[in-house]
Motif scaffolding. Structure first.
Motif, PDB file in Angstrom:
ATOM      1  N   GLY A  87     -19.333   0.607   8.552  1.00 17.83           N
ATOM      2  CA  GLY A  87     -18.999   1.106   7.221  1.00 17.83           C
ATOM      3  C   GLY A  87     -18.749   2.603   7.231  1.00 17.83           C
ATOM      4  N   GLU A  88     -19.633   3.342   7.893  1.00 19.61           N
ATOM      5  CA  GLU A  88     -19.466   4.798   7.987  1.00 19.61           C
ATOM      6  C   GLU A  88     -18.245   5.146   8.829  1.00 19.61           C
ATOM      7  OE1 GLU A  88     -22.953   6.942   9.155  1.00 19.61           O
ATOM      8  OE2 GLU A  88     -24.275   5.715   7.907  1.00 19.61           O
ATOM      9  N   ALA A  89     -18.008   4.346   9.888  1.00 22.57           N
ATOM     10  CA  ALA A  89     -16.838   4.598  10.731  1.00 22.57           C
ATOM     11  C   ALA A  89     -15.553   4.442   9.932  1.00 22.57           C
ATOM     12  CB  ALA A  89     -16.837   3.640  11.922  1.00 22.57           C
ATOM     13  N   LEU A  90     -15.484   3.401   9.104  1.00 22.90           N
ATOM     14  CA  LEU A  90     -14.296   3.194   8.268  1.00 22.90           C
ATOM     15  C   LEU A  90     -14.129   4.330   7.258  1.00 22.90           C
ATOM     16  CD1 LEU A  90     -13.896  -0.578   7.293  1.00 22.90           C
ATOM     17  CD2 LEU A  90     -12.321   0.882   8.565  1.00 22.90           C
ATOM     18  N   ALA A  91     -15.236   4.759   6.684  1.00 22.00           N
ATOM     19  CA  ALA A  91     -15.162   5.855   5.713  1.00 22.00           C
ATOM     20  C   ALA A  91     -14.599   7.112   6.376  1.00 22.00           C
ATOM     21  CB  ALA A  91     -16.549   6.139   5.133  1.00 22.00           C
ATOM     22  N   HIS A  92     -15.030   7.405   7.595  1.00 19.17           N
ATOM     23  CA  HIS A  92     -14.514   8.570   8.319  1.00 19.17           C
ATOM     24  C   HIS A  92     -13.030   8.391   8.629  1.00 19.17           C
ATOM     25  CE1 HIS A  92     -13.575  11.021  11.870  1.00 19.17           C
ATOM     26  NE2 HIS A  92     -14.467  11.886  11.384  1.00 19.17           N
ATOM     27  N   LEU A  93     -12.656   7.178   9.045  1.00 18.11           N
ATOM     28  CA  LEU A  93     -11.252   6.915   9.364  1.00 18.11           C
ATOM     29  C   LEU A  93     -10.360   7.115   8.138  1.00 18.11           C
ATOM     30  CD1 LEU A  93     -11.623   3.771  11.644  1.00 18.11           C
ATOM     31  CD2 LEU A  93     -10.893   6.053  12.353  1.00 18.11           C
ATOM     32  N   ARG A  94     -10.846   6.731   6.975  1.00 14.96           N
ATOM     33  CA  ARG A  94     -10.044   6.883   5.750  1.00 14.96           C
ATOM     34  C   ARG A  94      -9.850   8.361   5.425  1.00 14.96           C
ATOM     35  NH1 ARG A  94     -13.167   2.015   3.887  1.00 14.96           N
ATOM     36  NH2 ARG A  94     -11.623   0.320   3.848  1.00 14.96           N
ATOM     37  N   ARG A  95     -10.864   9.160   5.732  1.00 13.90           N
ATOM     38  CA  ARG A  95     -10.755  10.599   5.449  1.00 13.90           C
ATOM     39  C   ARG A  95      -9.817  11.297   6.425  1.00 13.90           C
ATOM     40  NH1 ARG A  95     -16.437  10.040   4.842  1.00 13.90           N
ATOM     41  NH2 ARG A  95     -16.759  11.035   6.884  1.00 13.90           N
ATOM     42  N   HIS A  96      -9.659  10.707   7.627  1.00 11.30           N
ATOM     43  CA  HIS A  96      -8.850  11.355   8.662  1.00 11.30           C
ATOM     44  C   HIS A  96      -7.718  10.444   9.141  1.00 11.30           C
ATOM     45  CE1 HIS A  96     -12.860  13.280   8.802  1.00 11.30           C
ATOM     46  NE2 HIS A  96     -12.175  14.392   9.061  1.00 11.30           N
ATOM     47  N   ALA A  97      -7.243   9.579   8.261  1.00  9.58           N
ATOM     48  CA  ALA A  97      -6.228   8.599   8.644  1.00  9.58           C
ATOM     49  C   ALA A  97      -4.936   9.235   9.124  1.00  9.58           C
ATOM     50  CB  ALA A  97      -5.934   7.666   7.469  1.00  9.58           C
ATOM     51  N   SER A  98      -4.602  10.397   8.595  1.00 10.39           N
ATOM     52  CA  SER A  98      -3.341  11.042   8.966  1.00 10.39           C
ATOM     53  C   SER A  98      -3.300  11.443  10.435  1.00 10.39           C
ATOM     54  CB  SER A  98      -3.104  12.277   8.096  1.00 10.39           C
ATOM     55  OG  SER A  98      -4.175  13.204   8.256  1.00 10.39           O
ATOM     56  N   ALA A  99      -4.477  11.506  11.086  1.00 10.34           N
ATOM     57  CA  ALA A  99      -4.532  11.867  12.502  1.00 10.34           C
ATOM     58  C   ALA A  99      -4.219  10.680  13.400  1.00 10.34           C
ATOM     59  CB  ALA A  99      -5.909  12.430  12.853  1.00 10.34           C
ATOM     60  N   LEU A 100      -4.099   9.498  12.814  1.00 14.38           N
ATOM     61  CA  LEU A 100      -3.820   8.284  13.581  1.00 14.38           C
ATOM     62  C   LEU A 100      -2.322   7.997  13.580  1.00 14.38           C
ATOM     63  CD1 LEU A 100      -6.814   6.170  12.241  1.00 14.38           C
ATOM     64  CD2 LEU A 100      -6.652   7.307  14.464  1.00 14.38           C
ATOM     65  N   ASP A 101      -1.952   6.824  13.208  1.00  9.82           N
ATOM     66  CA  ASP A 101      -0.558   6.394  13.134  1.00  9.82           C
ATOM     67  C   ASP A 101      -0.032   6.661  11.719  1.00  9.82           C
ATOM     68  OD1 ASP A 101       1.487   4.085  12.503  1.00  9.82           O
ATOM     69  OD2 ASP A 101       1.410   4.191  14.688  1.00  9.82           O
ATOM     70  N   ALA A 102       1.277   6.787  11.579  1.00 17.76           N
ATOM     71  CA  ALA A 102       1.865   7.033  10.255  1.00 17.76           C
ATOM     72  C   ALA A 102       1.568   5.892   9.294  1.00 17.76           C
ATOM     73  CB  ALA A 102       3.380   7.229  10.392  1.00 17.76           C
ATOM     74  N   ARG A 103       1.313   4.684   9.837  1.00 18.91           N
ATOM     75  CA  ARG A 103       1.021   3.517   8.991  1.00 18.91           C
ATOM     76  C   ARG A 103      -0.453   3.404   8.631  1.00 18.91           C
ATOM     77  NH1 ARG A 103       2.883  -0.663  13.249  1.00 18.91           N
ATOM     78  NH2 ARG A 103       1.912   0.989  14.505  1.00 18.91           N
ATOM     79  N   ALA A 104      -1.294   4.181   9.310  1.00 17.91           N
ATOM     80  CA  ALA A 104      -2.738   4.037   9.132  1.00 17.91           C
ATOM     81  C   ALA A 104      -3.228   4.345   7.718  1.00 17.91           C
ATOM     82  CB  ALA A 104      -3.477   4.896  10.157  1.00 17.91           C
ATOM     83  N   PRO A 105      -2.793   5.432   7.080  1.00 17.37           N
ATOM     84  CA  PRO A 105      -3.314   5.734   5.743  1.00 17.37           C
ATOM     85  C   PRO A 105      -3.103   4.594   4.758  1.00 17.37           C
ATOM     86  CG  PRO A 105      -2.173   7.649   6.636  1.00 17.37           C
ATOM     87  CD  PRO A 105      -1.891   6.515   7.569  1.00 17.37           C
ATOM     88  N   ALA A 106      -1.904   4.016   4.737  1.00 16.59           N
ATOM     89  CA  ALA A 106      -1.631   2.931   3.791  1.00 16.59           C
ATOM     90  C   ALA A 106      -2.495   1.712   4.105  1.00 16.59           C
ATOM     91  CB  ALA A 106      -0.148   2.554   3.845  1.00 16.59           C
ATOM     92  N   TRP A 107      -2.659   1.406   5.405  1.00 14.44           N
ATOM     93  CA  TRP A 107      -3.468   0.245   5.784  1.00 14.44           C
ATOM     94  C   TRP A 107      -4.930   0.440   5.391  1.00 14.44           C
ATOM     95  CZ3 TRP A 107      -3.683  -4.682   7.127  1.00 14.44           C
ATOM     96  CH2 TRP A 107      -4.859  -5.165   7.714  1.00 14.44           C
ATOM     97  N   LEU A 108      -5.479   1.610   5.676  1.00 12.50           N
ATOM     98  CA  LEU A 108      -6.884   1.845   5.380  1.00 12.50           C
ATOM     99  C   LEU A 108      -7.141   1.939   3.879  1.00 12.50           C
ATOM    100  CD1 LEU A 108      -7.613   4.402   8.231  1.00 12.50           C
ATOM    101  CD2 LEU A 108      -8.694   2.156   7.965  1.00 12.50           C
ATOM    102  N   GLU A 109      -6.155   2.424   3.141  1.00  9.60           N
ATOM    103  CA  GLU A 109      -6.300   2.519   1.690  1.00  9.60           C
ATOM    104  C   GLU A 109      -6.194   1.154   1.036  1.00  9.60           C
ATOM    105  OE1 GLU A 109      -7.064   4.111  -1.921  1.00  9.60           O
ATOM    106  OE2 GLU A 109      -7.100   5.169   0.013  1.00  9.60           O
ATOM    107  N   GLN A 110      -5.283   0.331   1.541  1.00 14.67           N
ATOM    108  CA  GLN A 110      -5.069  -0.988   0.945  1.00 14.67           C
ATOM    109  C   GLN A 110      -4.702  -1.990   2.042  1.00 14.67           C
ATOM    110  OE1 GLN A 110      -2.317  -0.980  -2.311  1.00 14.67           O
ATOM    111  NE2 GLN A 110      -2.911  -3.022  -3.008  1.00 14.67           N
TER     112      GLN A 110
END
Length: 381
Positions: A36-59
């Motif tokens: 749960g905490e790992a996902l929360a961190h990933l959502r805060r820093h999604a832009s550092a991953l793939d261009a598709r990551a923010p949209a996936w993690l948000e919804q």
């Protein structure tokens, strides 16, 4: 958090574009294993991953996640996470270890001593016959035959293990719900029923060229040694052999005719240091010390005695199953030191059969192998 919610978070993380197994493992290490905490961190820093990551993690695609959860809810299906106590410790020491494995079948088989068997998809008749012979002997000696469900040598190895009445593990390059090649649909079903299908890829993942080198590191990583039965100079089996060597595992190769193009890959491996083998008994003898060490490591990891595991209805680590022949061997062995030839005379079994049985009993902590080829039953064994 209940198990359903935990699984949902894991599936979202595993499907996050640009994250990968290494990234997920690092993030979980930073959060002491809290997905749960790992996902929360990933959502805060999604832009550092793939261009598709923010949209996936948000919804996330809820239909896709629901389908994954439905697959996991079926009997015999499991998401084996690296944070689970029974995640195969062999995989922890390889480069880019998987964060989780989708398993269909008996996940406890991944804790048993395994031998990888690989080779040419377009194998010769003789090559497939050799694969069957090696697989049959290895399986009856107590080693799980692990391969990739491909055509040729892989398929022959799985078939022979099953025909010998022993389980086999197939690590595949698709999602666990798909079969590739399609001609192995029946074989896949039998492996699932009498062994285990294993995949790093979520359900619905189709075959891709780059998936197969990735799955090869898991085949070799799970195994104490890798046997190449037949391979050309461009064979993907040589990748598996190379990975096995890099992982510190034994590499074995079956020699062939100098006129056979499918023997050249094996000959190259032998020139580079692989062990030339002409019989499966050579592999069994070579890997017994590593199998014993694996049994000790697993026992320490689970911190339970065999009796404790049986009391909880859990599968024994070494895969030893209650069998009258094993009980008879223990009765004959008694609590004195006995040489193998003496045991053969007392039981009427061959030395090869007894060696296999004694190996499984050693892995269960019921028998100890002593110098000079002698054995002794341990207290409580």
């Amino acid at each position: 958090m209940n198990e359903h919610a935990l699984l949902r978070d894991w599936l979202i993380a595993l499907r996050t574009p640009g994250l990968g197994s290494v990234g997920l493992r690092e993030r979980l290490a930073a959060t002491q294993g809290s997905i749960g905490e790992a996902l929360a961190h990933l959502r805060r820093h999604a832009s550092a991953l793939d261009a598709r990551a923010p949209a996936w993690l948000e919804q996330p695609d809820e239909a896709r996640i629901a389908a994954d959860l439905a697959w996991l809810a079926e009997p015999g299906h499991r998401l084996l996470r690296f944070t689970d106590v029974d995640f195969p410790p062999q995989l922890e020491t390889i480069a880019q270890p998987p964060a989780a494995l989708f398993v269909s079948g008996d996940a406890s088989l991944l804790l048993r001593p395994q031998v990888a068997m690989v080779g040419a998809r377009s194998a010769s008749v003789a090559g497939k016959a050799n694969a069957r012979a090696f697989a049959r002997t290895l399986a009856t000696a107590g080693f799980v035959v692990t391969s990739g469900l491909a055509d040729g040598i892989d398929g022959a190895a799985h078939e022979a293990a099953l025909e010998a009445g022993q389980p086999t593990v197939a690590v595949i390059g698709t999602g666990p719900d798909l079969v590739y090649p399609r001609k192995h649909r029946d074989l896949s079903s039998r492996v699932e029923s009498h062994g285990a299908l294993v995949s790093e890829f979520p359900p619905g993942t189709a075959a891709r060229t780059d998936h197969f080198p990735r799955r090869n590191r898991i085949i070799s990583g799970l195994s104490l040694g890798t046997l190449v039965v037949e391979a050309g100079l461009q064979s993907g089996s040589l990748i598996t052999a190379r990975l096995a060597g890099e992982q510190g595992r034994e590499v074995f190769a079956v020699p062939g005719s100098i006129h056979n193009p499918l023997a050249r890959g094996c000959h190259r491996l032998i020139r580079e240091g692989a062990r030339l083998v002409e019989s499966a008994s050579e592999i069994v003898e070579s890997l017994i010390p590593a199998a014993r060490a694996l049994g000790v490591e697993l026992a320490q990891r689970l911190e339970q005695s065999p009796a404790d595991r049986q009391e909880r209805g859990q599968t024994a680590i070494g895969g030893w199953r209650v069998d009258p022949e094993y009980q008879r061997l223990l009765d004959v062995l008694g609590h004195e030191q006995v040489a193998l030839d003496e045991l053969a005379a007392r039981t009427g079994q061959t030395a090869a059969v007894l060696s296999s049985m004694l190996l499984m009993l050693e892995l269960e902590g019921r028998v100890e192998g002593l110098p000079g080829g002698r054995y002794q039953r341990l207290p409580g064994g």
